[in-house]
Design a protein around this motif. Structure first.
Motif, PDB file in Angstrom:
ATOM      1  N   VAL A  61       0.884  -1.176   0.000  1.00 45.35           N
ATOM      2  CA  VAL A  61       0.000   0.000   0.000  1.00 45.35           C
ATOM      3  C   VAL A  61       0.913   1.216   0.000  1.00 45.35           C
ATOM      4  N   HIS A  62       0.803   2.015  -1.042  1.00 42.98           N
ATOM      5  CA  HIS A  62       1.720   3.132  -1.267  1.00 42.98           C
ATOM      6  C   HIS A  62       0.921   4.418  -1.457  1.00 42.98           C
ATOM      7  N   TRP A  76      -6.198   1.379  -3.057  1.00 46.88           N
ATOM      8  CA  TRP A  76      -6.675   0.680  -1.857  1.00 46.88           C
ATOM      9  C   TRP A  76      -7.832   1.413  -1.184  1.00 46.88           C
ATOM     10  N   ASP A 109       1.469   1.098  -5.718  1.00 41.90           N
ATOM     11  CA  ASP A 109       0.722  -0.026  -5.146  1.00 41.90           C
ATOM     12  C   ASP A 109       1.084  -1.323  -5.872  1.00 41.90           C
ATOM     13  N   LYS A 111      -0.204  -5.638  -5.996  1.00 39.98           N
ATOM     14  CA  LYS A 111      -1.057  -6.740  -5.539  1.00 39.98           C
ATOM     15  C   LYS A 111      -0.877  -7.875  -6.532  1.00 39.98           C
ATOM     16  N   ASP A 258      -5.407   6.458   0.105  1.00 40.11           N
ATOM     17  CA  ASP A 258      -4.771   5.240   0.637  1.00 40.11           C
ATOM     18  C   ASP A 258      -4.184   5.449   2.028  1.00 40.11           C
TER      19      ASP A 258
END
Ligand code: G3P
Ligand code: CA
Ligand code: CA
Length: 289
Positions: A61-62, A76, A109, A111, A258
């Protein structure tokens, strides 16, 4: 030698870094290939040394721009604004969408399919300064910790399942009474006190260090996703919890993003509700084992 190493690693067929370690005896930190149950192959970082190793990086998470309030890059939370009609926002905490690349996990980010595919027991979290190269993550980290109680067993084995049980969605409940679980952590770098120091002094008065918490709800019924290193004891979760749904009512749209309201009293000021600059400018790396 590097090419031989890559050729060697490409032969492993494993669902997780834990399996790479256990089945193939690999004990070096670095990038490995993994495969999902349906055969999707992807590459990610394995931490093979912390507390026995076998930790798979599944997400980061950035915060690319704390001044952008649920704008592009807020994967996010919401990339389409702060809106009560968009209560789940992007929904990425509970879907199979993937994004980013492992080498850019501290630049944006990230994922990967492991997020929903791996059936894990514990989590490890690293806060790593933005734009740090993979090989320096561990040394550059400002905080590292892991759980050791196999809590994910109770929630379906990963965050994908956990957040299906605790939807990250506006207006699903009230602060504290409807929050998701808070799990005790073991520190690999840092401690309860240093954790609190990364968040604003006012935030510090309503959190307890030494936990990772999920789906904390705030006073205005906005849902956040993860409170890293802490357990909420109040309802200003937006000042110390990251990620969330698509609507944060207070100060509309100032708390949406975020890193939510981490700069409520100025950028990196560590005054009032504002987190420290170090926290604001570090990505949160999520691992499973
Ligand atoms: O989220 C923090 C906010 O609720 C604090 O409000 O009035 O102290 O800026 P205020
Ligand atoms: Ca982001
Ligand atoms: Ca508040």
């Amino acid at each position: 030698a590097k090419v031989d190493e890559i050729r060697n690693r490409a032969q492993f067929i494993a669902r997780s870094c834990k399996e790479v370690r256990e089945v193939y005896g690999q004990s070096e930190n670095g990038l490995y290939y993994l495969t999902t149950s349906t055969g999707v192959v992807y590459q990610t970082f394995c931490d093979m040394t912390t507390a026995g190793g076998g930790w798979t990086l599944v997400a980061s998470v950035h915060e690319d721009n704390i001044y952008g309030k649920c704008t592009v890059g807020d994967r996010w939370t919401s990339q389409q604004g702060n809106n009560a009609n968009w209560p789940q926002g992007e929904g990425n905490w509970a879907n199979r969408k993937t994004f980013g690349t492992v080498e850019a996990a501290t630049d944006d980010d990230f994922k990967n399919p492991g997020y929903y595919d791996i059936v894990a027991e514990d989590m490890s979290v690293w806060h790593v300064p933005n734009n740090t190269p993979v090989n320096h993550w561990k040394l550059a980290a400002i905080m590292r910790y892991h759980t050791d109680r196999r809590f994910l067993h109770l929630y379906g084995g990963n965050l994908y399942s956990l957040f299906h049980r605790y939807p990250v969605e506006y207006n699903v409940g009230a602060h504290l009474s409807d929050n998701g679980p808070s799990i005790p952590i073991v520190y690999d770098l840092g401690d309860k006190e240093s954790t609190k120091m990364f968040y604003g002094p006012y935030s510090g008065a309503e959190i307890e260090g030494g936990f990772i918490s999920f789906r904390a709800i705030n006073y205005e019924r906005a849902a956040t996703a993860i409170c890293s290193g802490v357990k909420p004891k109040g309802g200003n979760a937006e000042t110390y919890c990251i990620g969330g749904g698509g609507f944060f009512p207070e100060g509309n749209p100032l708390q949406c993003g975020d890193f939510t309201a981490f700069a409520w009293n100025g950028y990196g000021t560590h005054v009032g509700w504002s987190a420290s600059k170090q926290m604001l400018e570090s990505a949160v790396l999520l691992f499973y084992r």
